[in-house]
Design an enzyme around this catalytic site. Structure first.
Site, short mmCIF file in Angstrom:
data_model
loop_
_atom_site.label_atom_id
_atom_site.label_comp_id
_atom_site.label_asym_id
_atom_site.label_seq_id
_atom_site.Cartn_x
_atom_site.Cartn_y
_atom_site.Cartn_z
N GLY A 80 0.85 -1.24 0.26
CA GLY A 80 -0.08 -0.05 0.03
C GLY A 80 0.85 1.15 0.03
N ARG A 116 -7.90 -2.75 -2.09
CA ARG A 116 -7.62 -1.78 -0.91
C ARG A 116 -8.13 -0.29 -1.47
NH1 ARG A 116 -2.13 -2.53 2.07
NH2 ARG A 116 -3.01 -1.02 3.54
N SER A 166 -3.41 9.26 8.31
CA SER A 166 -2.77 8.39 7.65
C SER A 166 -1.70 8.99 7.12
CB SER A 166 -3.72 7.88 6.44
OG SER A 166 -2.99 7.29 5.38
N GLN A 206 0.26 7.44 4.95
CA GLN A 206 0.19 7.26 3.45
C GLN A 206 -0.57 8.41 2.50
OE1 GLN A 206 -1.30 3.28 2.83
NE2 GLN A 206 0.76 2.17 3.61
N ASP A 213 0.31 -0.77 13.14
CA ASP A 213 0.63 -1.95 12.56
C ASP A 213 0.81 -3.04 13.66
OD1 ASP A 213 0.34 -0.81 9.99
OD2 ASP A 213 2.66 -0.33 9.79
N LYS A 267 -6.26 -3.02 5.77
CA LYS A 267 -4.82 -3.17 5.84
C LYS A 267 -4.53 -4.39 4.79
CE LYS A 267 -3.40 0.02 8.55
NZ LYS A 267 -2.76 1.07 7.95
N ARG A 305 1.82 -9.47 8.85
CA ARG A 305 1.83 -9.20 10.35
C ARG A 305 0.95 -10.27 11.01
NH1 ARG A 305 5.20 -5.02 10.43
NH2 ARG A 305 4.92 -3.44 9.00
#
Ligand code: S3P
Length: 448
Positions: free
Chosen positions: A111, A140, A185, A187, A335, A362, A408
Site C-alpha cells: 500500500g 484496498r 494516515s 500514506q 501496525d 490493511k 503481520r
C-alpha cells in the site's frame, strides 16, 4: 531448556509453518537484530530516485515490499543497485525526470508503494502510467489519495468509480492545496507532500491525529522546505523543490521488533534485547501500550541515526494486565495491533481496542482475522466495528490458522503459537517475507 519443534511444508509458493512448543513453554533469550524500517526503506528509495546525485542507503529492508518499490522506480529510469546487500545505491534522475514506463508498474502487496507513488506520478507532466498490485492491494481503498489528488487537478482513473487499482494516471502540472484529511494516515499525508514537490506553492495536509512523520524528516534531509505545525497537526511542503542525494541510515523496524517484545513479555523466563530499534515518537505507541499492560521494558543506548532516534530495547517476562487502547495512540501503534491482540489474550483481565477501524483496510481485515484466528486458538475475543474486546488469561490451544496472506498476521500467530498448548499450523506463513524475511530462523535461534 527444550526448544519448540518448528517445521515448514511447501505447496508451491505457499508455506505451512507448524510450531509445537514443549510442555512447560518456550523461553526466549539473547540479542536480536531486526530488519530495516519498512516505511523509511520505501521513502529512501523513492526520494533517492527523485533526487539529483547519489543516495546510499544502509540497513534497507530487503523484504518483498521495498523490492516492489525498487522495481517500479527502476522501470521509470532510476538506477538502483541490487537489493541483496545491506548497502544500496540509488542514482537519482532529478524531480520531474521519471521516464514513462513501457509496462504496468506493479506495487505487489505494498500500500505504501502504490499510495506514495501516486502522488509522484500524478504530478509528472506529460507522462502516462498504469499501476496495479496483488489481489490484496487491488481490493484496498485508493479513493483516500485519488480524491485529494484530483482536487489538485490530477487525472486518475480506476475500477469502481476511480477507487480501486488497476489505475491509470495521466501526469500533469497540479495546483497546491490545503487538505484536511478525515483519517490519520501517513500514506495519505506523504502522497500529497510528494505531489507538492513539483507543484508551485504550498501543499499542506492537516490530520485529525499525528501519523508517522518519516516523510517530513526525510524530505527535509534531502533539501525540501517542509513546515510542520504540531498544534495544527499539519505538514506542508513548498514547491517546486530540489532534492539532493543523501546518505540514509535505516533504523530497525519497531513494527518488527514488536513481535519479540511481546514474545519476551509473555513467554516464561525470557530476557531479550532487541537491537537498533527506531523509536521515532510517532511510532512508539506499542511501547506505551505494553508498559500500560505492565511489560518490563528498558530502553538502552538511546542515540540518533541520521535524523531518526534509535535504542536497544530489553524485555523480560512479566504478568501482563488488560488495558484500553484507543484514541491518539492508535495511529502510533497501527501496525502493532495484531501482536497487541496476542498480548491481550495472554494478559489478565479485559483489553478493549477502539478507534481502530482502519485495520479493516490493511493487507487483510486485521480485526476480523485476529478475532477468528485467536478464537480458533481458544481466546475469548469479540469483534466490534472499530476494534476488539479480548478477555485474556486462559491458556491458548494450538490449532490450524491462516495468515490470509498478511505478513503481520502470520508473525502474530507464530508468537501466539509459542505460548499455546500443542501444535499450531500457520497456513500461508510465507507472507512474513513482506517485512521480515528471516523471521523463522530468528525465532529458532531465540528459543533456548
Ligand atoms: C505506512 C503508513 C501506515 C501503515 C503502513 C505504512 C507508511 O498506513 O499502516 O504499514 O509507510 O506511510 P496508513 O497511512 O494507511 O495508516
Amino acid at each position: 531448556m527444550p526448544k519448540p519443534i518448528i517445521t515448514s511444508q511447501f505447496n508451491g509458493p505457499q508455506q505451512t509453518l507448524t510450531i509445537t512448543p514443549p510442555d512447560g513453554g518456550v523461553r526466549l533469550r539473547g540479542r536480536v537484530q531486526i530488519p530495516g524500517d519498512k516505511s523509511i526503506s520505501h521513502r529512501s528509495l523513492m526520494l533517492g530516485a527523485l533526487a539529483e546525485g547519489t543516495t546510499t542507503i544502509e540497513g534497507l529492508l530487503l523484504g518483498e515490499d521495498p523490492r516492489s518499490t525498487a522495481a517500479c522506480f527502476r522501470a521509470m529510469g532510476a538506477e538502483i543497485s541490487k537489493l541483496n546487500t545491506e548497502q544500496v545505491t540509488v542514482q537519482g534522475i532529478g524531480l520531474g525526470n521519471l521516464q514513462e514506463p513501457t509496462g504496468v508498474l506493479n506495487a505487489g502487496n505494498s500500500g505504501t508503494t502504490l499510495r506514495l507513488m501516486l502522488g509522484i506520478l500524478a504530478s509528472h507532466q506529460n507522462r502516462y502510467f498504469t499501476v496495479t498490485g496483488d489481489d490484496s492491494l487491488r481490493s484496498r481503498p485508493m479513493g483516500r489519495v485519488i480524491n485529494p489528488l484530483k482536487e489538485m487537478g490530477a487525472e486518475i482513473w480506476g475500477r469502481e468509480g476511480n477507487t480501486l487499482a488497476p489505475l491509470a494516471v495521466q501526469g500533469r502540472s497540479l495546483n497546491p492545496m490545503t487538505y484536511r484529511s478525515p483519517i490519520a494516515s501517513a500514506q495519505v499525508k506523504s502522497c500529497l507532500l510528494l505531489a507538492g514537490l513539483m507543484t508551485e506553492g504550498e501543499t499542506k495536509v492537516i490530520e485529525p491525529a499525528l501519523s508517522r512523520d518519516h516523510s517530513e524528516r526525510m524530505l527535509q534531509a534531502f533539501g525540501a522546505t517542509v513546515k510542520v505545525d504540531p498544534d495544527e497537526i499539519s505538514a506542508a511542503v513548498m514547491g517546486p523543490a530540489k532534492l539532493t542525494g543523501q546518505r540514509v541510515i535505516v533504523p530497525g523496524d519497531i513494527s518488527s521488533a514488536a513481535f519479540w517484545l511481546v514474545a519476551g513479555a509473555i513467554a516464561p523466563d525470557s530476557d531479550l534485547v532487541v537491537e537498533n530499534v527506531g523509536i521515532n515518537p510517532t511510532r512508539t505507541g506499542v511501547l506505551e501500550v505494553l508498559r500500560d499492560m505492565g511489560a518490563d521494558l528498558t530502553l538502552e543506548n538511546e542515540r540518533d541515526a541520521a535524523g531518526e532516534p534509535v535504542a536497544d530495547i530489553r524485555v523480560r517476562t512479566s504478568q501482563l494486565q488488560g488495558c484500553e487502547i484507543s484514541g491518539a495512540v492508535i495511529p502510533r501503534s497501527i501496525d502493532e495491533i495484531p501482536i497487541l491482540a496476542v498480548a491481550a489474550a495472554c494478559a489478565k483481565g479485559k483489553t478493549v481496542i477502539r478507534d481502530a477501524a482502519e485495520l479493516r483496510v490493511k493487507e487483510s481485515d486485521r480485526l476480523a482475522v485476529m478475532a477468528s484466528e485467536l478464537s480458533g486458538m481458544g481466546a475469548s475475543i469479540t469483534e466490534h466495528p472499530d476494534g476488539l474486546e479480548v478477555v485474556g488469561g486462559s491458556l491458548l490451544q494450538g490449532s490450524s490458522t491462516d495468515s490470509y496472506t498478511d505478513h503481520r498476521i502470520a508473525m502474530s500467530l507464530a508468537i501466539a503459537a509459542l505460548v499455546a498448548k500443542g501444535p499450531t499450523e500457520i497456513h500461508r506463513a510465507e507472507a512474513a517475507a513482506i517485512s521480515y524475511p528471516n523471521f523463522v530462523p530468528t525465532l529458532e535461534t531465540l528459543c533456548r
